[in-house]
Design a protein around this motif. Sequence first.
Motif, mmCIF file in Angstrom:
data_model
loop_
_atom_site.group_PDB
_atom_site.id
_atom_site.type_symbol
_atom_site.label_atom_id
_atom_site.label_comp_id
_atom_site.label_asym_id
_atom_site.label_seq_id
_atom_site.Cartn_x
_atom_site.Cartn_y
_atom_site.Cartn_z
ATOM 1 N N ILE A 118 11.526 -10.909 -9.120
ATOM 2 C CA ILE A 118 11.128 -10.533 -10.469
ATOM 3 C C ILE A 118 10.202 -11.595 -11.047
ATOM 4 O O ILE A 118 10.207 -12.750 -10.612
ATOM 5 C CB ILE A 118 12.347 -10.356 -11.411
ATOM 6 N N ASP A 119 9.420 -11.196 -12.007
ATOM 7 C CA ASP A 119 8.622 -12.120 -12.806
ATOM 8 C C ASP A 119 9.434 -12.413 -14.061
ATOM 9 O O ASP A 119 9.659 -11.529 -14.881
ATOM 10 C CB ASP A 119 7.280 -11.484 -13.163
ATOM 11 N N GLU A 120 9.891 -13.658 -14.183
ATOM 12 C CA GLU A 120 10.779 -14.002 -15.301
ATOM 13 C C GLU A 120 10.162 -13.719 -16.668
ATOM 14 O O GLU A 120 10.877 -13.509 -17.649
ATOM 15 C CB GLU A 120 11.173 -15.489 -15.234
ATOM 16 N N THR A 121 8.836 -13.703 -16.737
ATOM 17 C CA THR A 121 8.171 -13.503 -18.025
ATOM 18 C C THR A 121 7.941 -12.033 -18.355
ATOM 19 O O THR A 121 7.459 -11.711 -19.448
ATOM 20 C CB THR A 121 6.802 -14.222 -18.037
ATOM 21 N N ALA A 122 8.279 -11.140 -17.449
ATOM 22 C CA ALA A 122 8.047 -9.707 -17.675
ATOM 23 C C ALA A 122 8.974 -9.188 -18.777
ATOM 24 O O ALA A 122 10.106 -9.634 -18.907
ATOM 25 C CB ALA A 122 8.289 -8.929 -16.388
ATOM 26 N N PRO A 123 8.512 -8.217 -19.563
ATOM 27 C CA PRO A 123 9.351 -7.675 -20.639
ATOM 28 C C PRO A 123 10.551 -6.901 -20.121
ATOM 29 O O PRO A 123 11.570 -6.800 -20.807
ATOM 30 C CB PRO A 123 8.391 -6.768 -21.416
ATOM 31 N N ASP A 124 10.442 -6.333 -18.920
ATOM 32 C CA ASP A 124 11.589 -5.657 -18.315
ATOM 33 C C ASP A 124 11.442 -5.691 -16.796
ATOM 34 O O ASP A 124 10.385 -6.063 -16.274
ATOM 35 C CB ASP A 124 11.709 -4.220 -18.818
ATOM 36 N N TYR A 125 12.521 -5.334 -16.122
ATOM 37 C CA TYR A 125 12.555 -5.405 -14.664
ATOM 38 C C TYR A 125 12.767 -4.019 -14.058
ATOM 39 O O TYR A 125 13.468 -3.852 -13.069
ATOM 40 C CB TYR A 125 13.666 -6.358 -14.214
ATOM 41 N N SER A 126 12.154 -3.029 -14.679
ATOM 42 C CA SER A 126 12.381 -1.646 -14.279
ATOM 43 C C SER A 126 11.975 -1.357 -12.842
ATOM 44 O O SER A 126 12.622 -0.557 -12.150
ATOM 45 C CB SER A 126 11.650 -0.691 -15.232
ATOM 46 N N SER A 127 10.907 -2.009 -12.363
ATOM 47 C CA SER A 127 10.477 -1.746 -10.982
ATOM 48 C C SER A 127 11.531 -2.216 -9.987
ATOM 49 O O SER A 127 11.793 -1.543 -8.980
ATOM 50 C CB SER A 127 9.136 -2.428 -10.695
ATOM 51 N N THR A 128 12.150 -3.368 -10.279
ATOM 52 C CA THR A 128 13.213 -3.870 -9.410
ATOM 53 C C THR A 128 14.441 -2.968 -9.495
ATOM 54 O O THR A 128 15.074 -2.669 -8.475
ATOM 55 C CB THR A 128 13.581 -5.315 -9.794
#
Length: 391
Positions: A207-217
Motif C-alpha cells: 500500500i501507499d501509506e499516503t493514499a486516501p484509501d486502500y480499496s485496490s488492496t
Amino acid sequence: MRLNKIRFGAIAAAAALALGGLSACGGDDGGGSGDTLNIGFMGDLSGPDSAIVIPPRQGAQLAIDQYNATNPPKKIKLIPYDTQGKEEQAAQLAPKAIKDDKIVAMIGPAFSGESLAVDALLEQGKVANITPSATNPDLSKKGWKFWHRLVATDAAQGAQVAEAMIKAKSPKTAYVINGKKPYSVGIGDHAFNAFKAKGVNVQRDQIDETAPDYSSTVTKVKSANPDVIFYGGYYSEGGKLLKQLRDGGVTALWASGDGSLDAKLVEGAGAKQAENAVLACPCFIPFGEQTDATLVKFVADYKAKNNNTAPAIYSTEGYDAATALVSAIKAGNVTGEKINEFLKTYDVKGVSKQVKWGPDGELATTTIHLYQVQGGSIKWLGTADQAQLKG
C-alpha cells in the motif's frame, strides 16, 4: 529496494556534510556544561506514529529523573529530537545533537528508517547509542561499534507471528500486505518467507501509506480469499486498512507487528472491526496487575510521573536503555567512548528483560510476545511459542 539505498545514501551524505568534518564529540570531555551531561532521545514525538515513541521517552525520562534526584556529581539532561517519523528530519537533527549539544549518548533513533539515516553519524561522532525499538535486522550488519539494540528483530517477529497463525488456523492461503517504509517492507518480507517456508500459498501487495484509501488492496485480498492476513506497518495506516478490509467483507484472522501495537489501531479500525486482531512485539507491556516486585515498582513510579498514564509499548525498553547509560555515568564514564566501553560488559536484569549485548550490538537473548484485541482492548496472550490465539 535499490531506490531506498540511494535515498538513504543521499540523506546520510547531506548530514555528514553538516557535521563539517568535526572531530568526535562523544569522545571529548563529555557533553553539557559543568556538572551536567547531555543524552539525546530521538524519534517520532509528534508525528502520525508518535504513540509508539512517547512511551519509551517517558520511560527514559523516569530513569534519568530518579538518578538526578540522588544529587549525583554529574547530572543528566535528556534532550528530545523530534523526527516526526521522517528520515530526512532525523538526519538534519543528528549533526545538531553531536556538534552543538555535544551529547555523549543517544537513546534511539526509534524507527529503523531513522536509524539507517543517522547511526553512521553517531558512529562518526563516537556517540554511544541504544535503540529501544528499531527492529530492522540489517542494522547490526553495518559494523557499527557504538550501536546497541534492546529488542528482537523483524526476522523473529515476522516468522514467529506467522508460525502462531499457522498453528492456530492451519491456513492453506495467506496474504501479506505492507507499506513502503523500510520497517514495513522488512517485516513483510519475513512474514512472507515464513508462510512460504511452511508450504502456505501466500500472495502479497503493497500500500501507499499516503493514499486516501486502500480499496485496490482490499479488492485484491477479497479476490484471493485468504485464511490469514499479515500486515507489516504502523498503526496509523493499519487501523484504516483493517477497517476497510472488514467493511469490505474480509473476515480472515489479521495480524501485525509492533508498529501496530497501540490502542490507536483499535480507534482507527473501530472496536468491532479490530476484534481478535493479533499483534506481535519484541517487548513486554506490563498490562494489568503485576506480581514481580520490580515491575510493580516500575508501573507505580511510571504512573506517578505521567499523570496516572500506564506504561505502554517500549516504556520498559526506554527505561532500561536510560538505566544502562546512567549506570555507565555513575561508574565515572562521562564520554561517548568510555560509556561505550562500559556497555560491552553490562549484564543486568532490567524491567523489560536481561540486558546484555554481544559484539554486534544485539541482545544475547530475545523474546517475542503476542497480544490480541479482545472486547476493544489489547490483551497480552503470552510469548509467541506459548500463546493461544482466539477467534
